[in-house]
Each structure stands twice: as structure tokens, then as C-alpha cells.
Design an enzyme around this catalytic site. Structure first.
Site, PDB file in Angstrom:
ATOM      1  N   SER A   1      -3.032   2.347   5.308  1.00  0.00           N
ATOM      2  CA  SER A   1      -4.633   1.827   5.164  1.00  0.00           C
ATOM      3  C   SER A   1      -5.750   1.433   4.237  1.00  0.00           C
ATOM      4  O   SER A   1      -5.702   2.576   3.371  1.00  0.00           O
ATOM      5  CB  SER A   1      -4.869   1.408   6.572  1.00  0.00           C
ATOM      6  OG  SER A   1      -4.384   2.550   8.038  1.00  0.00           O
TER       7      SER A   1
HETATM    8  N1  SAH Z   1      -2.493   5.726   9.454  1.00  0.00           N
HETATM    9  C1  SAH Z   1      -1.673   5.395   8.873  1.00  0.00           C
HETATM   10  C2  SAH Z   1      -1.212   3.768   8.599  1.00  0.00           C
HETATM   11  C3  SAH Z   1       0.003   3.650   8.268  1.00  0.00           C
HETATM   12  S1  SAH Z   1       0.972   2.465   8.740  1.00  0.00           S
HETATM   13  C4  SAH Z   1      -1.956   6.448   7.182  1.00  0.00           C
HETATM   14  O1  SAH Z   1      -3.221   6.539   6.906  1.00  0.00           O
HETATM   15  O2  SAH Z   1      -0.740   5.931   6.139  1.00  0.00           O
HETATM   16  C5  SAH Z   1       0.909   1.905  10.136  1.00  0.00           C
HETATM   17  C6  SAH Z   1       1.860   2.466  10.847  1.00  0.00           C
HETATM   18  O3  SAH Z   1       2.000   2.848  12.297  1.00  0.00           O
HETATM   19  C7  SAH Z   1       3.504   2.775  10.128  1.00  0.00           C
HETATM   20  O4  SAH Z   1       4.047   3.741   9.768  1.00  0.00           O
HETATM   21  C8  SAH Z   1       4.672   2.162  11.535  1.00  0.00           C
HETATM   22  O5  SAH Z   1       5.451   2.258  11.623  1.00  0.00           O
HETATM   23  C9  SAH Z   1       3.813   3.043  12.495  1.00  0.00           C
HETATM   24  N2  SAH Z   1       3.607   2.728  14.174  1.00  0.00           N
HETATM   25  C10 SAH Z   1       3.949   1.854  14.716  1.00  0.00           C
HETATM   26  N3  SAH Z   1       4.594   1.508  15.556  1.00  0.00           N
HETATM   27  C11 SAH Z   1       4.542   2.588  16.506  1.00  0.00           C
HETATM   28  C12 SAH Z   1       4.141   3.221  17.605  1.00  0.00           C
HETATM   29  N4  SAH Z   1       4.837   3.061  18.651  1.00  0.00           N
HETATM   30  N5  SAH Z   1       4.178   4.954  17.984  1.00  0.00           N
HETATM   31  C13 SAH Z   1       4.555   5.338  16.328  1.00  0.00           C
HETATM   32  N6  SAH Z   1       3.797   4.750  14.984  1.00  0.00           N
HETATM   33  C14 SAH Z   1       3.575   3.478  14.968  1.00  0.00           C
END
Ligand code: SAH
Length: 246
Positions: free
Chosen positions: A93
Site C-alpha cells: 500500500s
Molecule cells: N498490508 C500489505 C498490503 C498487501 S496487499 C502490505 O503492507 O504490503 C493486500 C493483501 O491482502 C494481499 O497480499 C492479498 O493476498 C491479501 N488478501 C486478500 N484477501 C485476503 C483474505 N481473505 N485473507 C487474507 N489475506 C487476503
């Protein structure tokens, strides 16, 4: 009696300043340490100019080395206000979005947040920022590859109060409930009931939620003894919240 020197011996500040290398901000990641802290300070100054006022969030954003969470080829962009690919079609993000969401979570809270649940660990960056500000953080990721990557990225930071979980975050993590705060980094059609159930009374949840039109909006949900209150905020662009693991 002669005073014993402290260990490790410290150089006078004036001397270490002379020895320190000049800032090579564009040469990240070789320019770790002093150099990256200067670049991070500039990032935080920009966040402040955009309206980030919470001092503890400013400190946390200044403390966590975002360049350690992206591929080395992208490290020179790590302190720009942009999302970046982290593999498997997912993104880290934007710093301004991480700061904004955590500032919203902390509104009205003095000192540290209590136990926090994060859905979507990704590369682990936001989890590291959260763990500067909460007594305990549980972070769930549904993609094994990213869960492993986050574990690797976070290992050197030795954050004892951060727990990484592999699983489907739409179910929350009941064993850690109730949470003072829940934060989602992926957006679905609605806020899963499990999250609301696992939120403490007096707690706050923040998540991107798909609107009636195409886009997503940031939604803040407050759980009170009288029930839940939802506030829809600005438009955002998050990766989709998916069910199951892969
Ligand atoms: N907070 C993260 C952002 C990653 S993007 C950072 O700092 O990098 C969002 C993430 O949510 C992705 O890796 C995706 O695989 C995950 N995601 C999507 N649906 C999900 C679910 N049901 N349970 C856990 N993770 C999920």
C-alpha cells in the site's frame, strides 16, 4: 576510582558526523542506515504536509524501513508515495494510505492501541508499522508465497508482539479476539460479519469496501454498546479481498 569506559565506546558526536558518509539517497539499498533515515524523514514531512497530524503515526512511519519490504530493484522508489508490486499480483500500500488508515484507527486513543488484527499481510510493511503502535498485532495472509515473504522480511526486525498467520482473513482470527482495532488491506463487497463479531465493544474497524458504482471507498466502523456505526470516507484502490487460501 577511575571511571570505566562505557561499552561499546562512543565517539563524540562531532567526530562521528565527520566520518559519516555523505547522503546518497538515490543509491538505496546500499545507502542504508543514515541515508535511508533521511529519505524517510522527507517522506514523513510530505505526509505531514498532506495532513498527517498524529505524532505517534509520524514516528512509526519514520521508523520502519519500507525499502526492506520491496524487491531490491524497486528500493529506490520505496519512499515515494506509491504502491509497488510485491509479487503474486499484489501490491504494498501507498505510505499515505497506510498512515491515513492507522491515524483513523488511533483517533481518540491515548497511547498504544490494544490488540490489532490486520487482514492482508502482503509483504509485511503495514504490519511492522502497526506493531510500533499496538500492544499486539495478528496479521493474516491467504497467499502462502507472501506469508513466507513477509516472515522473511520481518525476521530481522524481531517484533515479538507481531504474529503472522496463514489463512483466509475473511474469517478473522477468533482465537485473538476481541480486537481493539481491525484493519483490512484488501477490499470486498461488504465487511465480513466475523470481523464485526471479533471487534471489541469500543473498537474500530477500517476497510476498503466496494461501492454501488465501480470503485471502493474507505469505511470506518465503530462498535459501541448500542450497535455499529459506519462512516463512508474517500475513494481508494485496494486489491480484492478473496476467500480461501492459495
Ligand atoms: N498490508 C500489505 C498490503 C498487501 S496487499 C502490505 O503492507 O504490503 C493486500 C493483501 O491482502 C494481499 O497480499 C492479498 O493476498 C491479501 N488478501 C486478500 N484477501 C485476503 C483474505 N481473505 N485473507 C487474507 N489475506 C487476503
Amino acid at each position: 576510582m577511575k571511571e570505566r569506559p562505557s561499552f561499546p565506546a562512543r565517539m563524540p558526536a562531532s567526530m562521528s558526523a565527520k566520518i559519516a558518509k555523505p547522503s546518497t539517497a538515490l543509491n538505496l539499498p546500499q545507502g542504508l542506515g543514515m541515508d535511508s533515515s533521511a529519505v524517510r524523514l522527507r517522506m514523513v514531512e510530505k505526509l505531514i504536509a498532506q495532513g498527517l497530524s498524529d505524532l505517534l503515526v509520524q514516528q512509526a512511519m519514520g521508523a520502519v524501513e519500507r525499502h526492506r519490504f520491496v524487491d531490491s530493484g524497486l528500493a529506490n522508489q520505496a519512499y515515494e508515495d506509491t504502491s509497488l508490486p510485491i509479487g503474486l499480483g499484489q501490491t504494498i500500500s501507498k505510505p499515505s494510505v497506510v498512515a491515513r488508515m492507522i491515524e483513523l484507527l488511533r483517533k481518540g486513543v491515548d497511547g498504544r492501541l490494544g490488540r490489532v488484527l490486520e487482514i492482508g499481510t502482503g509483504c509485511g510493511y503495514q504490519a511492522a508499522v502497526l506493531s510500533q503502535l499496538a500492544t499486539e498485532v495478528y496479521s493474516i495472509e491467504r497467499l502462502r508465497g507472501l506469508h513466507d515473504k513477509a516472515r522473511e522480511n520481518l525476521r530481522p526486525l524481531r517484533l515479538a508482539t507481531l504474529h503472522l498467520l496463514f489463512g483466509d482473513g475473511t474469517l478473522g482470527f477468533a482465537a485473538g479476539a476481541p480486537y481493539a482495532a481491525i484493519i483490512a488491506a484488501a477490499g470486498g463487497e461488504a465487511i465480513p460479519q466475523a470481523w464485526i463479531d471479533q471487534l471489541a465493544v469500543g473498537g474500530r474497524l477500517i476497510a476498503p469496501v466496494a461501492g454501488r458504482a465501480n470503485g471502493q471507498s474507505l469505511v470506518v466502523l465503530d462498535k459501541t454498546a448500542q450497535g455499529v456505526r459506519q462512516t463512508v470516507l474517500e475513494a481508494v484502490h485496494f486489491v480484492p479481498l478473496k476467500s480461501g487460501v492459495a
